[in-house]
Structure formats: C-alpha cells, structure tokens
Design a protein around this motif. Sequence first.
Motif, PDB file in Angstrom:
ATOM      1  N   GLY A  62       3.831  -9.664  -2.731  1.00  0.00           N
ATOM      2  CA  GLY A  62       3.414  -9.215  -1.407  1.00  0.00           C
ATOM      3  C   GLY A  62       3.473 -10.317  -0.363  1.00  0.00           C
ATOM      4  N   VAL A  63       2.971 -11.492  -0.726  1.00  0.00           N
ATOM      5  CA  VAL A  63       2.958 -12.587   0.248  1.00  0.00           C
ATOM      6  C   VAL A  63       4.390 -12.944   0.646  1.00  0.00           C
ATOM      7  CG1 VAL A  63       2.410 -15.021   0.607  1.00  0.00           C
ATOM      8  CG2 VAL A  63       0.725 -13.508  -0.446  1.00  0.00           C
ATOM      9  N   ALA A  64       5.291 -13.025  -0.335  1.00  0.00           N
ATOM     10  CA  ALA A  64       6.686 -13.342  -0.013  1.00  0.00           C
ATOM     11  C   ALA A  64       7.283 -12.243   0.868  1.00  0.00           C
ATOM     12  CB  ALA A  64       7.493 -13.505  -1.297  1.00  0.00           C
ATOM     13  N   GLY A  65       6.903 -10.994   0.599  1.00  0.00           N
ATOM     14  CA  GLY A  65       7.392  -9.882   1.417  1.00  0.00           C
ATOM     15  C   GLY A  65       6.925 -10.000   2.866  1.00  0.00           C
ATOM     16  N   ASN A 237       0.987  -3.768  -0.924  1.00  0.00           N
ATOM     17  CA  ASN A 237       2.049  -4.460  -1.651  1.00  0.00           C
ATOM     18  C   ASN A 237       1.591  -5.767  -2.267  1.00  0.00           C
ATOM     19  OD1 ASN A 237       3.834  -2.481  -1.146  1.00  0.00           O
ATOM     20  ND2 ASN A 237       5.097  -3.614   0.317  1.00  0.00           N
ATOM     21  N   LEU A 238       0.388  -6.222  -1.944  1.00  0.00           N
ATOM     22  CA  LEU A 238      -0.062  -7.439  -2.616  1.00  0.00           C
ATOM     23  C   LEU A 238      -1.374  -7.257  -3.355  1.00  0.00           C
ATOM     24  CD1 LEU A 238      -1.949  -8.230  -0.089  1.00  0.00           C
ATOM     25  CD2 LEU A 238      -0.111  -9.803   0.535  1.00  0.00           C
ATOM     26  N   GLY A 239      -1.723  -6.030  -3.663  1.00  0.00           N
ATOM     27  CA  GLY A 239      -3.021  -5.783  -4.280  1.00  0.00           C
ATOM     28  C   GLY A 239      -2.971  -5.522  -5.772  1.00  0.00           C
ATOM     29  N   PRO A 240      -4.145  -5.246  -6.332  1.00  0.00           N
ATOM     30  CA  PRO A 240      -4.262  -4.958  -7.769  1.00  0.00           C
ATOM     31  C   PRO A 240      -3.498  -3.702  -8.182  1.00  0.00           C
ATOM     32  CG  PRO A 240      -6.413  -5.346  -6.774  1.00  0.00           C
ATOM     33  CD  PRO A 240      -5.436  -5.266  -5.647  1.00  0.00           C
ATOM     34  N   GLY A 241      -3.356  -2.749  -7.257  1.00  0.00           N
ATOM     35  CA  GLY A 241      -2.668  -1.500  -7.592  1.00  0.00           C
ATOM     36  C   GLY A 241      -1.242  -1.752  -8.050  1.00  0.00           C
ATOM     37  N   LEU A 242      -0.477  -2.440  -7.221  1.00  0.00           N
ATOM     38  CA  LEU A 242       0.910  -2.723  -7.569  1.00  0.00           C
ATOM     39  C   LEU A 242       0.982  -3.697  -8.752  1.00  0.00           C
ATOM     40  CD1 LEU A 242       3.880  -2.276  -6.999  1.00  0.00           C
ATOM     41  CD2 LEU A 242       3.805  -4.156  -5.356  1.00  0.00           C
ATOM     42  N   SER A 243       0.039  -4.641  -8.814  1.00  0.00           N
ATOM     43  CA  SER A 243      -0.004  -5.569  -9.951  1.00  0.00           C
ATOM     44  C   SER A 243      -0.115  -4.802 -11.259  1.00  0.00           C
ATOM     45  CB  SER A 243      -1.195  -6.517  -9.842  1.00  0.00           C
ATOM     46  OG  SER A 243      -1.101  -7.309  -8.689  1.00  0.00           O
ATOM     47  N   THR A 244      -0.991  -3.791 -11.245  1.00  0.00           N
ATOM     48  CA  THR A 244      -1.197  -2.995 -12.446  1.00  0.00           C
ATOM     49  C   THR A 244       0.030  -2.151 -12.746  1.00  0.00           C
ATOM     50  OG1 THR A 244      -3.496  -2.874 -11.768  1.00  0.00           O
ATOM     51  CG2 THR A 244      -2.836  -1.464 -13.589  1.00  0.00           C
TER      52      THR A 244
END
Lengths: 325, 244
Positions: A62-65, A237-244
């Motif tokens: 997310g950060v890179a995005g 895009n940088l949260g736990p949801g997408l990480s999971t």
Amino acid sequence: MLPVIELAVFAALVVTPFLLADRTDLITLVTNVIILSLLALSFDLCWGFSGIMSFGQALFFGVAGYVVALVGRDLEFSQLWATLPLAMLVGGLLAAGLAVFLLLGKRTPSSIFVAFGTLTGAYAAERLVAGWQYVGAGNGLSAIRLMAFGDYEFVEGVEFYAVALAALALVYAASRYLVRSQMGLVLAGMRQNEERLAFFGYRVQVFKALVFSFAGMIAGLSGALYSYHQGFTGPSNLGPGLSTTAVIYCLFGGSGTLIGPVIGTAAIEVLSYVLADTDAIRQFWPVILGVVLLVVVAFQPSGLLGLLVSSRERIGSYGARKAVR
Amino acid sequence: MALLRVSAVTKVYGPLKALDGIDLTVEAGTFHGLIGPNGSGKSTLLKAIAGAHLPTTGSILFDDTDITAMPPYQRARNGLSLKFQITAVLTELSVYDNVLLALQSAEGYGALLRSRSRQRLDAEVMQALERFRLADRADDLAGELSHGEQQWLEIAMALAPRPKLLLLDEPTGGMSPEERRVTGELLTPIKQDCALVIVEHDLDFIKNICDRLTVLDQGRVLGTGTVAEIEGDARVQEIYTRRV
Ligand SMILES: Nc1ncnc2c1ncn2[C@@H]1O[C@H](COP(=O)(O)OP(=O)(O)O)[C@@H](O)[C@H]1O
Ligand SMILES: [Mg+2]
C-alpha cells in the motif's frame, strides 16, 4: 513434478493475451491476478520459506502504491524504469525498518509477537492514511497518472499485462535463485528448528530480516503496479484486510512453493470473478472464502499444490550431488 | 591455559538450585566425562556452556574468552559445538543436507546466496558421512534414519564445523549394545581434533573413552579426577549404589 507445473503456469500466462486478445475484461482480470500473486509470493517467502508470520504484507504494498501515486500527482512523473525501482526501495526499506524493530531486538521474538507486530503496523497505517488529507484521506487517490515508458503510456490491456508478467517472471526467477541456493538451505533448516541453527553459528534473525526485506521489495513492486493498473489507491490497500487476503492466496495455492501463491491467487480471483455475476453468491462470497480456507488449513495444509507435489519435493535438496530417487 | 573453565556457576529454577556452584576445567585434547544420577544437573550444565540458557551466577571462560553471556551463534563461531540430549536433526532434510548445513555455517551471506561453497564442500560432506557410516544414506531424509543413526548424524553435524570443544549429552541414549560399541569406536579418533565433554549413563562406556571424570550430585561437583581416582572414590560408589 514441480518444474513441470511452474512451466505450465508460465506458459499459460504467456499465451493468455493471444487467446483473449478481444476480451479486455479478462485481460484486466489476469493482469490483476499476476500483480496480486506478487503480493502472495512476498508473503510466501516470509511464511512458507522462512517461518515469519507476517500479517502486514499489504503495508509495503500500500505504501509503495501511494508513493507512486503521489510522485505522479506532485512531480508529474511516472516513468516505470524509475518509479517501479523506487516502489521496491520503499517497500524494502520499510520492511527492513520493521524487521529491525520486530526481529533484531535483544530477545528472540516469538511468532505471535511478529504476527501481531506486522498486523498492528498494517492497521495503524490504514488508520493513519484514512485520516490524512494530503493523501486523500478516506477517499484515497484517484486518476493516478498513467505508468509510462518514454512517451508511451500504459492503460489496462495487453501492454500492461506484458509489463506485469515480466515483473512476475523476474521476481520469480530471483526468488527461485534464493530459495534453491545454500541460503535457501539455511531457511529450510531455520523453519524446522530455529534454535538448532543458532548452535551451528547462524544468526537466524538476520536471515529472517534479509528475507523479510526482500519480500517487502516484492510487495512494494506489486503495490505500485496495482495502483497504476487500477488508477486508484485507497486506505484499504495497506490494511490487515488485504494482508490477510495475501495469506489466503498463498495458503490456498500451497505455501512453501513459489508457484503455489500464483496458483492460489488465480484460483481465488477467477472464482470470485465468476461468482460475482451472481448476486446471491456475491453477498456470501467472503463467508464461502472463509470456509474454504478453514477446510484447506484443516485438511490440506500444503494447499492445492500439495495434491500434486510431495513434501519431499517441496522442501527440495541443496547439495552439489542431486539426490537419486 | 585450560580450554574451558567453568567457575562457580549456579542455575536457579524457582526454588530449585539445578546447579549449585559448579567448577569445571577441561584441557584441550582431553575427553571429559560428566556422570551423576538423573536430575543432578548434567544437561543444565551443558546448556549453560552452550548458551541455551544463561547461568544465574558464575562465569564461563572458553579459549580465553568470557562467554558467560554470549549468544549461542557466537559461541559456535568461537569453536563450541554440541548435541543435546534430545536429538534435533532436521528430519525433513536429506542426511546430506543436514551435514552441508552444519558445514557451511562459516560462509558469509553473499557466498551462501551465490552457493559459492556447494561444490567445494561436497567432498567434506561425504567424508563426514563416511566417518559415521552414513554415506549410503546420504539421499534419505534424516527423519527416515533409526534413532541410533540419527545420533550419529548429529555427532557428524556437530563435528563438521571443526569445533575446538564438543559437548555431547547422552549420545548413546536409545542405542543397542552393538551401536554403543560402534559409537565408542567412532568417537575415539576425534581426540586428535577436539576436546570432548560427554554425559553418559553407561559407566563402562564412559570409562573406556574418557581421560577424566566429574561426578555431579544435586547440582554440585562431588569429585573430579582421572577415571581410576573416581572409581576408587567411596562417595561416588555410594551415589551409584543409591541409584540402583
Ligand atoms: N527448564 C527447567 N525448569 C525447571 N526445572 C528444570 C528445568 N530444566 C531442568 N530442571 C531441573 O533441574 C534439575 C537438573 O536437570 P538436568 O540438568 O536435566 O539433569 P540431568 O541431565 O543430570 O539428568 C532437575 O531437577 C530438573 O527437573
Ligand atoms: Mg540430562
């Protein structure tokens, strides 16, 4: 068996644009699969290969995005030869920073500590960005400047697909080189018995930090491509949801193999695409996904690939003399 | 100068003094046996030397360096190697890769990534396996070895990085008498390369290969001396009759 599957998957990805040339929606779908499988691969390097339970891969993604979106907006620059390496640098440095904090402390970190640490990082970043006007707060950043090479601008389509596939192929080759090297042997030993390796003289946490940083670079690359491709990025895009979600892609396809995450991402994304047409199912899709994951974790921990590849082949051998069997 | 000097080491677990002021000196090139009843603190002492846990008080000098609080990886790099009581071969890796892993630990990160020593170490891996009669099992998974063979593999791995001192905690545990005899044969020639501290229940075994013995009881040193001295020690006799 494994090389055959790897070859088949990449061959399929190469011929896809020729077969689907007039189906833009499907090209877009498979481009997404390729980009997200990079994210899943980055999780696999952490968990499947090094035993690092990272629930924060989306943080680097997310950060890179956001960084490439902001560089496009504020500097009006989006040349891929500079912004994609920049995204990798951002993801890598961020991961290295987190690794120093989570892995290289005085005491040996437990995997629960690392899992919560990465999860918290992703969660905090999502909240932070959602409240920050400069980066668009809750609305995120839209109309992201198109990725370019010279005067050529990439919109969704076969050309973007080619860039994404090239990125995946490069990352895949580099990862394969890593996990089959003598360093890969250290990783394989480490995830079986971390303590024992320390008594051989290995600084286990340093190896973990190196892999974690490398995985951060890959997640960063993935995130930049994703932002460019969607033309949009937002806090989720940088949260736990997408990480999971990345965890699910990987476990579903088969962690501990490099091709597993690619297959898992494709299976889940294509399935959601097909099922999303049916309203009745779309609503329940997250539940179905959850159940599928539970079933996989409980009954097929080595994922889809585990059905085809023995654990012996998955773990591999590392000596100069290749095993005869 | 002694290779290893353990001074006044204590290790306290809650109300229990597992080690209670241990002094132990091991000279280079000697085999030193550690005996004593179950629970007397032998494993706890070896773990303190290896760095698996830190002693509560006391100091440990190894090769003129104070290693009391050093992390295990540094002790290993200084020339300390070990096999714990519970075998810890990497069961999912091949026998060959287990030894390679032990052998390549001195390589740098870049060299490991580029697999620089893979070819060079091949001969050494096979040599180590031959020495411990495992050469024809090289391609098998370590988990497929018998318990005795796993013990041998662990000794081979522990010796692979050419340590100055090897710590072995009950290397013949679970072995048949024949395997035990072979283990003795396999261990004897390593005296040329390194010193040994070995914990064993089998008194005949340990008397045969060791130069000196130290007897522990309830976390204390009951006596130290040559095998003959210890055998003649009435207190030692008493402990061993008490145990039976
Ligand atoms: N981690 C631990 N926590 C609490 N007590 C322990 C621990 N490890 C060992 N002990 C105790 O310390 C004493 C010495 O154990 P140990 O060194 O394993 O004996 P030995 O190897 O001589 O049989 C025993 O009473 C044992 O129960
Ligand atoms: Mg013991």
